[in-house]
Design a protein around this motif. Structure first.
Motif, PDB file in Angstrom:
ATOM      1  N   LYS A  61       0.813  -1.211   0.000  1.00  0.00           N
ATOM      2  CA  LYS A  61       0.000   0.000   0.000  1.00  0.00           C
ATOM      3  C   LYS A  61       0.853   1.270   0.000  1.00  0.00           C
ATOM      4  O   LYS A  61       0.562   2.227  -0.723  1.00  0.00           O
ATOM      5  CB  LYS A  61      -0.936   0.007   1.207  1.00  0.00           C
ATOM      6  CG  LYS A  61      -1.909   1.168   1.231  1.00  0.00           C
ATOM      7  CD  LYS A  61      -2.674   1.245   2.543  1.00  0.00           C
ATOM      8  CE  LYS A  61      -3.486   0.007   2.788  1.00  0.00           C
ATOM      9  NZ  LYS A  61      -4.332   0.137   4.008  1.00  0.00           N
ATOM     10  N   GLU A  62       1.900   1.298   0.795  1.00  0.00           N
ATOM     11  CA  GLU A  62       2.718   2.510   0.913  1.00  0.00           C
ATOM     12  C   GLU A  62       3.324   2.897  -0.436  1.00  0.00           C
ATOM     13  O   GLU A  62       3.400   4.083  -0.772  1.00  0.00           O
ATOM     14  CB  GLU A  62       3.807   2.317   1.968  1.00  0.00           C
ATOM     15  CG  GLU A  62       3.285   2.232   3.397  1.00  0.00           C
ATOM     16  CD  GLU A  62       4.409   2.183   4.405  1.00  0.00           C
ATOM     17  OE1 GLU A  62       5.590   2.336   3.995  1.00  0.00           O
ATOM     18  OE2 GLU A  62       4.130   2.003   5.602  1.00  0.00           O
ATOM     19  N   GLN A  63       3.782   1.914  -1.193  1.00  0.00           N
ATOM     20  CA  GLN A  63       4.355   2.208  -2.509  1.00  0.00           C
ATOM     21  C   GLN A  63       3.314   2.852  -3.415  1.00  0.00           C
ATOM     22  O   GLN A  63       3.593   3.853  -4.096  1.00  0.00           O
ATOM     23  CB  GLN A  63       4.871   0.928  -3.157  1.00  0.00           C
ATOM     24  CG  GLN A  63       5.341   1.140  -4.599  1.00  0.00           C
ATOM     25  CD  GLN A  63       5.535  -0.157  -5.360  1.00  0.00           C
ATOM     26  OE1 GLN A  63       5.522  -1.238  -4.769  1.00  0.00           O
ATOM     27  NE2 GLN A  63       5.701  -0.060  -6.662  1.00  0.00           N
ATOM     28  N   VAL A  91       0.602   4.454  -2.553  1.00  0.00           N
ATOM     29  CA  VAL A  91       0.253   5.787  -2.054  1.00  0.00           C
ATOM     30  C   VAL A  91       1.254   6.814  -2.568  1.00  0.00           C
ATOM     31  O   VAL A  91       0.882   7.898  -3.035  1.00  0.00           O
ATOM     32  CB  VAL A  91       0.207   5.803  -0.512  1.00  0.00           C
ATOM     33  CG1 VAL A  91       0.101   7.238   0.009  1.00  0.00           C
ATOM     34  CG2 VAL A  91      -0.983   4.981  -0.011  1.00  0.00           C
ATOM     35  N   ARG A  92       2.548   6.477  -2.518  1.00  0.00           N
ATOM     36  CA  ARG A  92       3.574   7.397  -3.019  1.00  0.00           C
ATOM     37  C   ARG A  92       3.398   7.645  -4.507  1.00  0.00           C
ATOM     38  O   ARG A  92       3.464   8.792  -4.974  1.00  0.00           O
ATOM     39  CB  ARG A  92       4.976   6.842  -2.748  1.00  0.00           C
ATOM     40  CG  ARG A  92       5.393   6.811  -1.300  1.00  0.00           C
ATOM     41  CD  ARG A  92       6.890   6.581  -1.173  1.00  0.00           C
ATOM     42  NE  ARG A  92       7.313   5.351  -1.854  1.00  0.00           N
ATOM     43  CZ  ARG A  92       7.354   4.163  -1.272  1.00  0.00           C
ATOM     44  NH1 ARG A  92       6.989   4.028  -0.010  1.00  0.00           N
ATOM     45  NH2 ARG A  92       7.785   3.098  -1.930  1.00  0.00           N
ATOM     46  N   LYS A 129      -0.863  13.196   0.675  1.00  0.00           N
ATOM     47  CA  LYS A 129      -0.679  11.803   1.085  1.00  0.00           C
ATOM     48  C   LYS A 129      -1.981  11.207   1.600  1.00  0.00           C
ATOM     49  O   LYS A 129      -2.291  10.048   1.323  1.00  0.00           O
ATOM     50  CB  LYS A 129       0.403  11.706   2.162  1.00  0.00           C
ATOM     51  CG  LYS A 129       0.739  10.277   2.544  1.00  0.00           C
ATOM     52  CD  LYS A 129       1.883  10.209   3.530  1.00  0.00           C
ATOM     53  CE  LYS A 129       2.199   8.755   3.889  1.00  0.00           C
ATOM     54  NZ  LYS A 129       3.327   8.653   4.861  1.00  0.00           N
ATOM     55  N   ALA A 136      -3.857   8.082  -0.078  1.00  0.00           N
ATOM     56  CA  ALA A 136      -4.117   6.882   0.726  1.00  0.00           C
ATOM     57  C   ALA A 136      -5.580   6.472   0.630  1.00  0.00           C
ATOM     58  O   ALA A 136      -5.903   5.286   0.547  1.00  0.00           O
ATOM     59  CB  ALA A 136      -3.726   7.128   2.178  1.00  0.00           C
TER      60      ALA A 136
END
Length: 305
Positions: free
Chosen positions: A88-90, A92-93, A103, A107
């Motif tokens: 998920k973090e990738q 989101v970026r 951000k 997200a």
């Protein structure tokens, strides 16, 4: 070694075709920038040959994927959602950089995309119940209509919604047993190319989804005219391009999904991707097979069984 002395490792983005990660056969790339014009990465610029290769891969995968049970397809799609959750973090970026979002908003879009994927995974073994059924006929016959996948579907992904919109057009196509050749957003292709990495490490067979990046019109034209493409989703096309592709698609009677209204400036991204998707994209690329079967001679109890 301190971070000040360390050289960063830049990510190399590639196409996703037939379960592999080729560069464009033309060797071309183009610069992808963020909303402020700052360089993000180089993306492959697909050619007509890449499009044809993707169709070959999609056709090869169609038999196995369409022949799998609907329950199994649901399990496979759910596994993709699990993989997306873990990365998920990738995403989101990448979504934040690609779409110029904060951000928190990025997200929210990624969470919605993962939820959307789970939602379509749940429909794989249920769509037949609303798109098919037993038909009343005069005579001792069963008359049953069942939905079947159309085949290879070319999908023009939304131009502005680089991930939520992307998932919203890919998931229903493969949930119903079709295979897909996807043209990513021209200006924001990075989330789509990263999705290819997720698909490659999930249980989705190679060739079920093929992802191309580059100039939408250049790649879409050969797909619309391709005799082995059975349907096309024009979501990512502006009004002028959509008209040209519809004419080309008519040559072999492709099914065409052209969402309304189409905004010439926004390439139909006037569609609200956060809204409930309904089932129209699930049924858009299904054919109906109707089978007659004799019930046999009726006995005294009214049935031969």
């Amino acid at each position: 070694m301190s971070d000040q002395n360390r050289l960063g490792v830049f990510k190399t983005y590639k196409l996703y075709v037939g379960g592999k990660f080729p560069r464009s056969e033309s060797g071309r790339v183009y610069e992808v920038t963020d909303s402020k014009g700052q360089w993000l990465a180089n993306a492959p610029q697909s050619s007509r040959k890449d499009a044809r290769d993707a169709v070959v891969a999609a056709r090869k995968a169609f038999g196995g994927w369409s022949g799998a049970t609907a329950y199994n397809r649901g399990q496979v799609l759910y596994r993709v959602a699990e993989m997306l959750e873990g990365r998920k973090e990738q995403f989101v970026r990448e979504v934040a950089a690609s779409e110029g979002l904060s951000k928190s908003k990025a997200a929210a879009a990624v969470d919605a995309a993962i939820d959307r994927w789970v939602w379509y995974a749940g429909w794989t073994d249920k769509i037949g119940q609303i798109a098919g059924g037993a038909n009343p006929v005069a005579g001792p016959f069963f008359n049953l209509s069942t939905p079947e996948p159309t085949g290879v579907v070319a999908v023009l992904a939304p131009q502005k919604s680089s991930f939520l919109g992307l998932v919203s057009v890919i998931a229903p196509v493969i949930a119903t047993g079709n295979t897909a050749v996807v043209i990513a957003s021209a200006d924001a292709p990075l989330p789509a190319l990263s999705l290819g990495e997720v698909l490659a490490t999930s249980d989705v067979p190679g060739g079920v989804v093929n992802i191309l990046s580059g100039a939408t019109a250049e790649i879409a034209a050969p797909l619309a005219a391709h005799q082995d493409v059975n349907a096309i989703d024009l979501t990512g096309a502006d009004a002028a391009l959509a008209k040209e592709l519809e004419i080309a698609a008519a040559d072999n009677l492709k099914r065409v999904l052209r969402p309304q209204p189409v905004d010439a400036d926004s390439a139909s991204d006037s569609e609200d991707w956060l809204a409930s998707p309904g089932t129209h994209r699930l049924t858009a690329f299904l054919e109906t097979k109707t089978v007659w079967h004799p019930t046999g001679a009726l006995g005294a109890a009214g049935s031969s069984y």
